[in-house]
Write a protein that holds these residues in place. Structure first.
Motif, PDB file in Angstrom:
ATOM      1  N   ILE A  16       0.759  -1.133   0.085  1.00 52.65           N
ATOM      2  CA  ILE A  16      -0.016   0.059  -0.013  1.00 52.65           C
ATOM      3  C   ILE A  16       0.714   1.302  -0.062  1.00 52.65           C
ATOM      4  O   ILE A  16       0.504   2.360  -0.515  1.00 52.65           O
ATOM      5  N   GLN A  17       2.046   1.215   0.699  1.00 54.76           N
ATOM      6  CA  GLN A  17       2.781   2.220   0.711  1.00 54.76           C
ATOM      7  C   GLN A  17       3.508   2.787  -0.628  1.00 54.76           C
ATOM      8  O   GLN A  17       3.762   3.744  -0.861  1.00 54.76           O
ATOM      9  N   ARG A  60      -0.757   9.940   3.095  1.00 50.63           N
ATOM     10  CA  ARG A  60      -0.232   8.905   1.938  1.00 50.63           C
ATOM     11  C   ARG A  60       0.983   8.335   2.655  1.00 50.63           C
ATOM     12  O   ARG A  60       1.145   7.178   2.160  1.00 50.63           O
ATOM     13  N   ARG A  61       1.560   9.046   3.475  1.00 49.30           N
ATOM     14  CA  ARG A  61       2.987   8.204   4.104  1.00 49.30           C
ATOM     15  C   ARG A  61       2.697   8.366   5.573  1.00 49.30           C
ATOM     16  O   ARG A  61       1.995   8.954   6.044  1.00 49.30           O
ATOM     17  N   ARG A  62       3.215   7.139   6.039  1.00 49.85           N
ATOM     18  CA  ARG A  62       2.907   6.836   7.316  1.00 49.85           C
ATOM     19  C   ARG A  62       3.421   7.940   8.225  1.00 49.85           C
ATOM     20  O   ARG A  62       4.648   8.432   8.121  1.00 49.85           O
ATOM     21  N   TRP A  63       2.670   8.447   9.244  1.00 48.62           N
ATOM     22  CA  TRP A  63       3.051   9.512  10.109  1.00 48.62           C
ATOM     23  C   TRP A  63       3.416  10.738   9.642  1.00 48.62           C
ATOM     24  O   TRP A  63       4.102  11.441  10.192  1.00 48.62           O
ATOM     25  N   GLN A  64       2.962  10.974   8.612  1.00 46.83           N
ATOM     26  CA  GLN A  64       2.857  12.243   7.745  1.00 46.83           C
ATOM     27  C   GLN A  64       2.496  13.432   8.342  1.00 46.83           C
ATOM     28  O   GLN A  64       3.200  14.420   8.588  1.00 46.83           O
ATOM     29  N   PHE A  65       1.559  13.413   9.346  1.00 46.70           N
ATOM     30  CA  PHE A  65       1.186  14.382  10.119  1.00 46.70           C
ATOM     31  C   PHE A  65       1.380  14.323  11.612  1.00 46.70           C
ATOM     32  O   PHE A  65       0.995  15.022  12.396  1.00 46.70           O
ATOM     33  N   ARG A 119      -9.401  14.080  11.978  1.00 46.17           N
ATOM     34  CA  ARG A 119      -9.575  14.365  10.383  1.00 46.17           C
ATOM     35  C   ARG A 119      -8.663  13.819   9.639  1.00 46.17           C
ATOM     36  O   ARG A 119      -8.514  14.187   8.393  1.00 46.17           O
ATOM     37  N   VAL A 120      -7.687  13.014  10.046  1.00 44.30           N
ATOM     38  CA  VAL A 120      -6.793  12.462   9.401  1.00 44.30           C
ATOM     39  C   VAL A 120      -6.988  11.045   9.167  1.00 44.30           C
ATOM     40  O   VAL A 120      -7.459  10.268   9.627  1.00 44.30           O
ATOM     41  N   ARG A 121      -6.722  10.800   7.697  1.00 43.47           N
ATOM     42  CA  ARG A 121      -7.253   9.124   7.125  1.00 43.47           C
ATOM     43  C   ARG A 121      -6.216   8.789   6.344  1.00 43.47           C
ATOM     44  O   ARG A 121      -5.563   9.627   5.458  1.00 43.47           O
ATOM     45  N   THR A 122      -6.045   7.486   6.902  1.00 47.89           N
ATOM     46  CA  THR A 122      -4.793   6.720   6.025  1.00 47.89           C
ATOM     47  C   THR A 122      -5.339   6.338   4.579  1.00 47.89           C
ATOM     48  O   THR A 122      -6.500   6.160   4.124  1.00 47.89           O
ATOM     49  N   ILE A 123      -4.241   5.915   3.560  1.00 47.25           N
ATOM     50  CA  ILE A 123      -4.707   5.312   2.491  1.00 47.25           C
ATOM     51  C   ILE A 123      -5.743   4.214   2.713  1.00 47.25           C
ATOM     52  O   ILE A 123      -6.396   4.035   1.963  1.00 47.25           O
ATOM     53  N   LEU A 124      -5.377   3.334   3.709  1.00 48.86           N
ATOM     54  CA  LEU A 124      -6.182   2.017   3.984  1.00 48.86           C
ATOM     55  C   LEU A 124      -7.717   2.510   4.504  1.00 48.86           C
ATOM     56  O   LEU A 124      -8.561   1.963   4.091  1.00 48.86           O
ATOM     57  N   GLU A 125      -7.730   3.467   5.180  1.00 49.43           N
ATOM     58  CA  GLU A 125      -8.893   3.961   5.860  1.00 49.43           C
ATOM     59  C   GLU A 125     -10.028   4.422   4.579  1.00 49.43           C
ATOM     60  O   GLU A 125     -11.265   4.219   4.548  1.00 49.43           O
ATOM     61  N   VAL A 126      -9.330   5.326   3.737  1.00 47.51           N
ATOM     62  CA  VAL A 126      -9.883   5.807   2.434  1.00 47.51           C
ATOM     63  C   VAL A 126     -10.454   4.525   1.601  1.00 47.51           C
ATOM     64  O   VAL A 126     -11.550   4.300   0.980  1.00 47.51           O
ATOM     65  N   ALA A 127      -9.417   3.735   1.334  1.00 50.37           N
ATOM     66  CA  ALA A 127      -9.747   2.333   0.445  1.00 50.37           C
ATOM     67  C   ALA A 127     -10.992   1.648   1.197  1.00 50.37           C
ATOM     68  O   ALA A 127     -11.754   1.290   0.441  1.00 50.37           O
ATOM     69  N   GLN A 128     -11.020   1.680   2.488  1.00 50.11           N
ATOM     70  CA  GLN A 128     -11.996   0.670   3.142  1.00 50.11           C
ATOM     71  C   GLN A 128     -13.491   1.486   2.764  1.00 50.11           C
ATOM     72  O   GLN A 128     -14.323   0.705   2.697  1.00 50.11           O
ATOM     73  N   ALA A 129     -13.424   2.844   3.019  1.00 51.86           N
ATOM     74  CA  ALA A 129     -14.858   3.655   2.785  1.00 51.86           C
ATOM     75  C   ALA A 129     -15.056   3.336   1.283  1.00 51.86           C
ATOM     76  O   ALA A 129     -16.176   3.077   1.195  1.00 51.86           O
ATOM     77  N   VAL A 130     -14.077   3.348   0.427  1.00 54.33           N
ATOM     78  CA  VAL A 130     -14.370   3.218  -0.956  1.00 54.33           C
ATOM     79  C   VAL A 130     -14.828   1.745  -1.328  1.00 54.33           C
ATOM     80  O   VAL A 130     -15.884   1.463  -1.908  1.00 54.33           O
TER      81      VAL A 130
END
Length: 192
Positions: free
Chosen positions: A32-33, A57-62, A71-82
């Motif tokens: 995923i990364q 997009r990258r781990r620990w980016q924020f 309000r922070v969402r990871t690639i995996l969380e967005v993918a799960q929603a989609v």
């Protein structure tokens, strides 16, 4: 023993992304990364920020920033929603989202250049409404297992809002950006 380390400080974000992409190919990285530096991912991050979401997009980016963690969402969380809302596979969104993202075709079914960016922000808005509902006393009386309920409720509420009676006519990309976020009453009816 010694190890050679090269530290590069680059102010230009595009050059920095190129360096990260080049160096990530030298070490084992989560599948995923590897997608983090795709053009679409960068465009999605920029768009979601305009909608009040911070796309990690990258781990620990924020990490160590003033961005609200809620309000922070990871690639995996967005993918799960989609996966739950577009592909209507809440069971996959809950248990095996990485399986979908592992293949190029699966990744493209979730993160497609042709997808309207509004679809992603609306998907996050719907998931947030579901998560807030699942913390209410009414939801806790029905079930205290938010992990198992979350994606099924999101998919069910979307189908109810869109009044979908035949799944062959369902086109999430055209529909989701237009729908209202489900309210607590609707979620409670579906949750029962």
């Amino acid at each position: 023993e010694s190890i050679l380390v090269r530290v590069i400080r680059e102010q230009d974000p595009m050059v920095r992304e190129s360096i990260i992409t080049g160096t990530n190919n030298q070490t084992t990285v989560n599948a995923i990364q590897l997608y983090a530096n795709d053009t679409f991912q960068i465009k999605l991050e920029t768009y979601l920020e305009t909608q009040g979401w911070y796309y990690e997009r990258r781990r620990w980016q924020f990490r160590r920033t003033s961005k609200p963690a809620s309000r922070v969402r990871t690639i995996l969380e967005v993918a799960q929603a989609v996966i739950a809302l577009q592909l209507l596979k809440p069971e996959t969104a809950r248990a095996r989202p990485r399986d979908t993202l592992r293949t190029s075709a699966g990744y493209k079914s979730v993160f497609s250049e042709s997808s309207p960016l509004q679809f992603y922000s609306k998907s996050l808005d719907i998931m947030e409404a579901v998560e807030l509902y699942l913390r209410t006393p009414a939801a806790l009386l029905i079930s205290d297992d938010a992990t198992n309920d979350r994606y099924y409720l999101a998919a069910g509420s979307l189908l109810r809002i869109l009044d979908v009676s035949d799944l062959t006519t369902y086109d999430a990309m055209k529909s989701v950006a237009l729908v209202a976020v489900p309210d607590e009453k609707l979620l409670n009816e579906i949750h029962l």
